[in-house]
Design an enzyme around this catalytic site. Structure first.
Site, mmCIF file in Angstrom:
data_model
loop_
_atom_site.group_PDB
_atom_site.id
_atom_site.type_symbol
_atom_site.label_atom_id
_atom_site.label_comp_id
_atom_site.label_asym_id
_atom_site.label_seq_id
_atom_site.Cartn_x
_atom_site.Cartn_y
_atom_site.Cartn_z
ATOM 1 N N GLU A 88 -0.102 -1.084 5.709
ATOM 2 C CA GLU A 88 1.154 -1.612 5.183
ATOM 3 C C GLU A 88 1.976 -2.370 6.229
ATOM 4 O O GLU A 88 2.563 -3.416 5.935
ATOM 5 C CB GLU A 88 1.985 -0.477 4.572
ATOM 6 N N GLU A 95 11.861 -6.658 -1.099
ATOM 7 C CA GLU A 95 11.772 -5.539 -0.154
ATOM 8 C C GLU A 95 11.224 -6.035 1.184
ATOM 9 O O GLU A 95 10.269 -5.506 1.738
ATOM 10 C CB GLU A 95 10.926 -4.383 -0.690
ATOM 11 N N ASP A 133 4.429 -4.190 0.619
ATOM 12 C CA ASP A 133 3.502 -4.251 1.740
ATOM 13 C C ASP A 133 2.068 -3.891 1.380
ATOM 14 O O ASP A 133 1.298 -3.418 2.211
ATOM 15 C CB ASP A 133 3.989 -3.304 2.841
ATOM 16 N N HIS A 167 -3.197 11.731 -6.064
ATOM 17 C CA HIS A 167 -3.490 10.302 -6.053
ATOM 18 C C HIS A 167 -4.890 10.086 -6.642
ATOM 19 O O HIS A 167 -5.784 10.913 -6.458
ATOM 20 C CB HIS A 167 -3.428 9.786 -4.617
ATOM 21 N N ARG A 203 -3.472 6.358 3.924
ATOM 22 C CA ARG A 203 -4.790 6.114 4.495
ATOM 23 C C ARG A 203 -4.895 6.642 5.924
ATOM 24 O O ARG A 203 -5.940 7.165 6.331
ATOM 25 C CB ARG A 203 -5.086 4.605 4.458
ATOM 26 N N HIS A 217 -0.887 10.756 0.372
ATOM 27 C CA HIS A 217 -2.036 9.898 0.072
ATOM 28 C C HIS A 217 -2.328 8.880 1.158
ATOM 29 O O HIS A 217 -3.330 8.178 1.094
ATOM 30 C CB HIS A 217 -1.784 9.126 -1.228
#
Length: 381
Positions: free
Chosen positions: A134, A120, A98, A244, A213, A211
């Protein structure tokens, strides 16, 4: 007659981890010509995974630029792929998960006339803003995909509910579990001797990976501060937080940790070393999708610091808890796992929720059928 051409496109470390078993399987069979195109988003981390699995990319688009916006990176990926396939398009393009790499590669492949294979496929949180971007990316891929390789029955059900033809869906398991099985047979010592001391010198280790967003600008800092507070109150506990590479994430993490000396910040660990650390952990605090799959397979309780998850199997089985990002809730949930052996024991039984390590052969069988290749391999499992 020439063999069909399959181009596998990815850019981030999680994509590299989950594509590697399939690339290896397709190349082993050699029924098609399989190439790897990387976008260059996670330069060092993805390169390390490729090297671990013996994969040398055929093409490196090298589109990543520090400080570029999501839109700028997406535009660069799309343009570079359109140029790559301008003269000759692959018979099929495999995208994973994604990310921006996956969504833009799927659309570029569709425009080029290639069949899109989504590895996936079918994960859904039900909220377009969480995880962002995502959830939107994976929904963009579904309408243009010819083959949906779903990791679980619930992912397949999501696709059917959206109108995807059942014959276009194959439940394979998650190739991330294939990669985890590989990692466990290839253990690595830590590059940093101090990390060896941490692993052997502390009774209980909390692994933290954050991490996302949608957690920037407040939630991420609250999670890290809650971990620091909880660990500091217990003298036999240490937390390790591989940072990250995104500069904004790093700034928020460092500020939230403050002067706490038992939250150890480190650089991102090579894949096999991270797997070893996860297997050693008492529990994990994470917003990562891949870690939500790996932790139950290793019997490591997972506290998921998000408001939604597309991996509900872990929550339903009791191997993971969805706890959000409020500081007091994160601290209380982590304290319960550290202070209540019964609560920890209920979550720490190893479970094959996301696969049995044979997803790549099943996926390769499905791809061969899509391309009309002789079925030289029986369907695994």
């Amino acid at each position: 007659m020439s063999r069909p051409w399959i181009d596998v496109v990815y850019g981030t470390r999680p994509e590299a981890v989950k594509c590697a078993p399939l690339v290896a399987e397709l190349r082993r069979r050699a029924s098609a010509r399989t190439t790897v195109t990387v976008t260059g988003q996670h330069r060092q981390m993805a390169d390390e995974v490729n090297a671990s699995f013996g994969i040398t990319p055929d093409v490196d688009l090298d589109v990543f630029r520090s400080g570029a916006s999501l839109a700028e990176t997406s535009s660069a990926i799309f343009g570079a792929l359109a140029h790559r396939w301008a003269e000759a398009a692959p018979d099929a393009v495999v995208v994973q998960g994604d990310t921006a790499s996956a969504a833009l590669a799927a659309v570029a492949a569709y425009y080029a006339g290639s069949r899109v294979i989504h590895l996936e496929a079918g994960l859904r949180s039900g909220d377009l803003r969480s995880p962002f971007p995502e959830e939107g990316n994976r929904r963009l891929i579904a309408p243009v995909a010819s083959l949906h390789l779903a990791p679980t029955d619930s992912a397949a059900a999501n696709l059917r509910a959206e109108g995807v033809a059942p014959d276009d869906i194959v439940v394979t398991g998650n190739t991330g579990i294939d990669a985890l099985h590989w990692q466990r047979t290839h253990p690595q010592r830590f590059d940093d001797p101090a990390m060896e001391e941490v692993v052997h010198g502390w009774d209980r280790l909390v692994l933290v990976t954050v991490h996302r967003r949608e957690s920037w600008g407040g939630p991420l800092a609250r999670v890290v501060a809650a971990v620091a507070e909880t660990v500091t109150a217990r003298s036999d506990v240490v937390a390790v937080l591989p940072m990250h590479p995104n500069p904004r994430v790093r700034r928020e993490v460092v500020a939230a940790v403050g002067e706490t000396d038992r939250v150890i910040l480190c650089e991102p660990l090579p894949y096999a070393q991270f797997g070893r650390l996860l297997a050693r952990a008492h529990c994990v605090v994470t917003d990562s999708g891949g870690v939500q799959e790996e932790a139950p397979a290793l019997g490591v309780p997972a506290l998921v610091v998000r408001d939604t998850t597309e991996r509900g199997e872990g929550v339903e089985a009791g191997a993971a808890r969805l706890i959000g990002t409020r500081r007091e809730v994160v601290a209380a949930e982590l304290a319960a796992l550290l202070d209540d052996p019964a609560a920890h024991a209920r979550m720490s039984r190893a479970r094959e929720l996301y696969g049995d390590g044979r997803a790549a052969p099943r996926a390769a069988d499905a791809i061969e059928r899509l391309l009309g290749l002789a079925r030289a391999h029986s369907l695994a499992g």
